[in-house]
Design an enzyme around this catalytic site. Sequence first.
Site, mmCIF file in Angstrom:
data_model
loop_
_atom_site.group_PDB
_atom_site.id
_atom_site.type_symbol
_atom_site.label_atom_id
_atom_site.label_comp_id
_atom_site.label_asym_id
_atom_site.label_seq_id
_atom_site.Cartn_x
_atom_site.Cartn_y
_atom_site.Cartn_z
ATOM 1 N N LYS A 17 -87.242 -9.826 -11.521
ATOM 2 C CA LYS A 17 -87.823 -8.766 -10.711
ATOM 3 C C LYS A 17 -88.592 -9.362 -9.542
ATOM 4 C CE LYS A 17 -88.720 -5.690 -14.691
ATOM 5 N NZ LYS A 17 -87.881 -4.535 -14.321
ATOM 6 N N ARG A 75 -82.589 -1.795 -23.624
ATOM 7 C CA ARG A 75 -81.514 -1.190 -24.427
ATOM 8 C C ARG A 75 -80.929 -2.199 -25.412
ATOM 9 N NH1 ARG A 75 -78.340 0.000 -18.983
ATOM 10 N NH2 ARG A 75 -80.527 -0.088 -18.346
#
Length: 486
Positions: free
Chosen positions: A257, A331
């Site tokens: 990020k 996830r």
Amino acid sequence: MTTTFTFNQNQGLSVELVNKQHLEVCQEGRKLQACACFDGKLGETYYQPNFNGATEKFVAGTTTQEPLTVDDYRLLAFKIGLCARKHRLQAIKLELAPDNLCLGLTAQAVFEGFWRAEHQFDDYLTNKEEQLPLQVDLSVPAEKVPKLQSLLQEMRDIMSGIEMTQYLANQPANVMYPEKVCEFAREKLEKVGVKVEVLSQAECAALGMQAFLAVAQGSDREAKFLLMTYEGNPASEERLGLVGKGICYDAGGYSIKSTEGMSTMFTDMTGGATVIGAMYAIAEQKLPVNVVGATALCENMLSGSSYKPGDIIGSLAGKTIEVANTDAEGRVTLADSVNYVTSRCHVTKVIDIATLTGACLVALGEEYTGVVSDSDDFYAELVKAAQRADEKIWRLPVSQRFKDMNKSKRADIKNVGGRLGGTITAGLFVREFVAGNIPWLHLDIAGTAYLSQAAGYLPLFATGTMVKTFYFLAKQEAGSNSVCRH
């Protein structure tokens, strides 16, 4: 909480609830309007101290386009609480006689409003003004007092759960990492009757949680799998599963990020924190329901041992996963978490909750929690609980085309379905790891869990959203959710 509630004690300064129509016929109101002090809008407050011959006065506006709702009373109480604390008042009187609304629900909303007025995250500020105790004397029919006392205790327990969730989500990653989250959960939950188990990284490996541990392997912090079990109705075979994302810090791994994107990634375990807070409220209220909560706790970091884009990893379910993006890690950990709970804990329904996708934030902002589900009936139950909690949800569509976007040519499934429909494909990825065909809901709280600016009675930073909804859903599962008959 320094705010206390009494009934019909006739103590403190009266808060006069007024609307615009009242102001127009009241000489005092016209004076306030003339000097632009007060216009009677919902939540607007005005306090005049006893000074220089003036009479002490506290007024709060109730003007809206529609009749007042329970949520309006929550905001109204919040604004009154803020004003009272700003002026360091210690006792106020408030007449609670909502037109065409359930008195019990309104009293609970008022309690929450005052609670939120005094709970702002300031743990790391060195110069803080001491909060004076505030007594709120509610004027209600005498025969309603015993029931209202019980309802306020229920809301007190729910808000304690929310406070736990906010505390966990607001702490920086150097303070709240997997081991510390587990210690906190054990300390808070065991004393209210929740069984707390913590699986070590070695135990997770022995079970075959390859997906979870692939995400964890780049961090020096040891991963932990936190399992919480509440048996409120041992005679029932029904068991609700709550599974939260527990990424205590998310740097994105090799799909790194930006600095700006990382700055609040200590909040990426808010799904797990929400489950902890909900488990507390459910157990403290001794709801006759069975609930299993779980969260896989780890950090998604960069190192020589980090998992990489292009890797193919295994999972507890036996399915292989192509890693298309290491920043789609939530996830991946949920895959093993959901499979563990649905294959080993005998749950009959399951919900996973996560700060999962930027796509949800783009679609629904910071106002609505996104929901993905292929179970109409279970979603209808969630809607009922969310309405009771006054928490906003929005269901996104599911189709075979969205499912196909997660297909991989190199493995059983890939962890990114592409840019389009990102919230939906992320939820459907998790669905593939639910053991059996049990009802499932996926909640994406990327926008609602942590606010960039305060909104109404919801605070800047962690909100504790969905703790109330989970509590009322569990209460529905127990077959009890009515407060009022009218």
